[in-house]
Design a protein around this motif. Sequence first.
Motif, PDB file in Angstrom:
ATOM      1  N   TRP A   1       0.711  -1.246  -0.135  1.00 51.12           N
ATOM      2  CA  TRP A   1      -0.168  -0.035   0.056  1.00 51.12           C
ATOM      3  C   TRP A   1       0.730   1.450  -0.120  1.00 51.12           C
ATOM      4  O   TRP A   1       0.314   2.121  -0.266  1.00 51.12           O
ATOM      5  CB  TRP A   1      -0.899   0.160   1.188  1.00 51.12           C
ATOM      6  CG  TRP A   1      -1.631  -1.184   1.228  1.00 51.12           C
ATOM      7  CD1 TRP A   1      -2.445  -1.912   0.016  1.00 51.12           C
ATOM      8  CD2 TRP A   1      -2.472  -1.775   2.239  1.00 51.12           C
ATOM      9  NE1 TRP A   1      -3.057  -2.686   0.162  1.00 51.12           N
ATOM     10  CE2 TRP A   1      -3.340  -2.687   1.543  1.00 51.12           C
ATOM     11  CE3 TRP A   1      -2.577  -1.709   3.678  1.00 51.12           C
ATOM     12  CZ2 TRP A   1      -4.029  -3.539   2.274  1.00 51.12           C
ATOM     13  CZ3 TRP A   1      -3.330  -2.696   4.187  1.00 51.12           C
ATOM     14  CH2 TRP A   1      -4.289  -3.471   3.765  1.00 51.12           C
TER      15      TRP A   1
ATOM     16  N   VAL B   1      -1.089  -2.319  -4.453  1.00 52.44           N
ATOM     17  CA  VAL B   1      -1.819  -3.565  -4.719  1.00 52.44           C
ATOM     18  C   VAL B   1      -2.671  -4.167  -3.464  1.00 52.44           C
ATOM     19  O   VAL B   1      -1.935  -4.768  -2.806  1.00 52.44           O
ATOM     20  CB  VAL B   1      -0.764  -4.681  -5.287  1.00 52.44           C
ATOM     21  CG1 VAL B   1      -1.574  -5.897  -5.555  1.00 52.44           C
ATOM     22  CG2 VAL B   1      -0.194  -3.973  -6.567  1.00 52.44           C
ATOM     23  N   ALA B   2      -3.964  -3.776  -3.389  1.00 51.77           N
ATOM     24  CA  ALA B   2      -4.575  -4.273  -2.113  1.00 51.77           C
ATOM     25  C   ALA B   2      -5.787  -5.521  -2.469  1.00 51.77           C
ATOM     26  O   ALA B   2      -6.408  -5.545  -1.602  1.00 51.77           O
ATOM     27  CB  ALA B   2      -5.433  -2.943  -1.813  1.00 51.77           C
ATOM     28  N   ASP B   3      -5.372  -6.096  -3.475  1.00 48.39           N
ATOM     29  CA  ASP B   3      -6.064  -7.142  -3.845  1.00 48.39           C
ATOM     30  C   ASP B   3      -5.439  -8.477  -3.282  1.00 48.39           C
ATOM     31  O   ASP B   3      -4.462  -8.948  -3.940  1.00 48.39           O
ATOM     32  CB  ASP B   3      -6.287  -7.290  -5.446  1.00 48.39           C
ATOM     33  CG  ASP B   3      -7.240  -8.444  -6.076  1.00 48.39           C
ATOM     34  OD1 ASP B   3      -7.628  -9.139  -5.042  1.00 48.39           O
ATOM     35  OD2 ASP B   3      -7.509  -8.345  -6.974  1.00 48.39           O
ATOM     36  N   PRO B   4      -6.151  -9.162  -2.194  1.00 47.19           N
ATOM     37  CA  PRO B   4      -5.546 -10.315  -1.804  1.00 47.19           C
ATOM     38  C   PRO B   4      -5.455 -11.557  -2.773  1.00 47.19           C
ATOM     39  O   PRO B   4      -4.963 -12.455  -2.393  1.00 47.19           O
ATOM     40  CB  PRO B   4      -6.416 -10.617  -0.522  1.00 47.19           C
ATOM     41  CG  PRO B   4      -7.625 -10.023  -0.824  1.00 47.19           C
ATOM     42  CD  PRO B   4      -7.235  -8.650  -1.836  1.00 47.19           C
ATOM     43  N   SER B   5      -6.193 -11.557  -3.906  1.00 44.37           N
ATOM     44  CA  SER B   5      -6.192 -12.456  -4.705  1.00 44.37           C
ATOM     45  C   SER B   5      -4.727 -12.487  -5.489  1.00 44.37           C
ATOM     46  O   SER B   5      -4.476 -13.663  -6.241  1.00 44.37           O
ATOM     47  CB  SER B   5      -7.278 -12.401  -6.137  1.00 44.37           C
ATOM     48  OG  SER B   5      -6.879 -11.342  -6.861  1.00 44.37           O
ATOM     49  N   HIS B   6      -3.845 -11.691  -5.477  1.00 49.03           N
ATOM     50  CA  HIS B   6      -2.205 -11.692  -5.545  1.00 49.03           C
ATOM     51  C   HIS B   6      -1.609 -12.614  -5.032  1.00 49.03           C
ATOM     52  O   HIS B   6      -0.399 -12.520  -5.356  1.00 49.03           O
ATOM     53  CB  HIS B   6      -2.125 -10.308  -6.295  1.00 49.03           C
ATOM     54  CG  HIS B   6      -2.857  -9.424  -7.201  1.00 49.03           C
ATOM     55  ND1 HIS B   6      -2.877  -9.833  -8.593  1.00 49.03           N
ATOM     56  CD2 HIS B   6      -3.767  -8.503  -7.187  1.00 49.03           C
ATOM     57  CE1 HIS B   6      -3.417  -8.804  -9.309  1.00 49.03           C
ATOM     58  NE2 HIS B   6      -4.158  -8.331  -8.365  1.00 49.03           N
TER      59      HIS B   6
ATOM     60  N   GLN C   1     -11.027  -8.103   3.981  1.00 47.77           N
ATOM     61  CA  GLN C   1     -10.967  -8.462   2.834  1.00 47.77           C
ATOM     62  C   GLN C   1     -10.147  -9.587   2.381  1.00 47.77           C
ATOM     63  O   GLN C   1      -9.085  -9.735   2.844  1.00 47.77           O
ATOM     64  CB  GLN C   1     -10.935  -7.606   1.639  1.00 47.77           C
ATOM     65  CG  GLN C   1     -10.916  -8.046   0.256  1.00 47.77           C
ATOM     66  CD  GLN C   1     -10.394  -7.062  -1.065  1.00 47.77           C
ATOM     67  OE1 GLN C   1     -10.154  -5.872  -0.624  1.00 47.77           O
ATOM     68  NE2 GLN C   1     -10.735  -7.414  -1.951  1.00 47.77           N
TER      69      GLN C   1
ATOM     70  N   PHE D   1      -9.215 -13.497   0.252  1.00 48.80           N
ATOM     71  CA  PHE D   1      -9.236 -14.300  -1.140  1.00 48.80           C
ATOM     72  C   PHE D   1      -9.295 -15.700  -0.673  1.00 48.80           C
ATOM     73  O   PHE D   1      -8.209 -16.287   0.156  1.00 48.80           O
ATOM     74  CB  PHE D   1      -8.086 -14.015  -2.009  1.00 48.80           C
ATOM     75  CG  PHE D   1      -8.057 -14.714  -3.197  1.00 48.80           C
ATOM     76  CD1 PHE D   1      -9.077 -14.923  -3.973  1.00 48.80           C
ATOM     77  CD2 PHE D   1      -6.789 -15.769  -3.442  1.00 48.80           C
ATOM     78  CE1 PHE D   1      -8.989 -15.789  -5.282  1.00 48.80           C
ATOM     79  CE2 PHE D   1      -7.003 -16.463  -4.223  1.00 48.80           C
ATOM     80  CZ  PHE D   1      -7.828 -16.578  -5.326  1.00 48.80           C
TER      81      PHE D   1
ATOM     82  N   PHE E   1      -4.802 -12.431   3.034  1.00 47.27           N
ATOM     83  CA  PHE E   1      -5.466 -11.230   3.271  1.00 47.27           C
ATOM     84  C   PHE E   1      -4.029 -10.287   3.763  1.00 47.27           C
ATOM     85  O   PHE E   1      -2.948 -10.758   3.811  1.00 47.27           O
ATOM     86  CB  PHE E   1      -6.397 -11.216   4.487  1.00 47.27           C
ATOM     87  CG  PHE E   1      -6.111 -11.909   5.711  1.00 47.27           C
ATOM     88  CD1 PHE E   1      -5.672 -11.069   6.756  1.00 47.27           C
ATOM     89  CD2 PHE E   1      -5.859 -13.226   5.875  1.00 47.27           C
ATOM     90  CE1 PHE E   1      -5.227 -11.832   7.968  1.00 47.27           C
ATOM     91  CE2 PHE E   1      -5.778 -13.872   7.043  1.00 47.27           C
ATOM     92  CZ  PHE E   1      -5.346 -13.127   8.121  1.00 47.27           C
TER      93      PHE E   1
END
Length: 145
Positions: free
Chosen positions: A74, A80-85, A112, A114, A128
């Motif tokens: 962050w 990149v705040a998307d845990p799917s990565h 959040q 994934f 997360f």
Amino acid sequence: MAASVAKGVSLNHISRESSDIRRLANFYKEIFGFDEIESPEFGEFKVIWLNLASAFQLHLIERNPSTKLPEGPWSATAPVADPSHLPRGHHICFSVSNFDSFVRNLQEKGIQIFERSLPNRKVKQIFFFDPDGNGLEVASLAPKE
């Protein structure tokens, strides 16, 4: 295969640098049950040491604002705040015996996640971020056969 140079190896600690070590300590204590232990006084910077019984220590170190190290995803120029990565990114993994209730608790806290399973479907995983953007994984325990 050549013999290893190191003998009797075990994980001692993981360290995380943070601009708010108290906030980060409270997160790890609340979510994973770390205990705060006696920490040394370095003088020029603060630390909080946490211990997870029979596992390892987590050392939280006050961020040095003059370094060029990124604090976490962050703080990058393109966050990149998307845990799917996270399955392919840097993360620490914990295993828990209460996976389903753990996931519900995170969701109740608005964290959040994934979620996925290993290809054999025997181990469930969630990914997360902690409050500083460090990647975390929690895995269910593999069923006993």
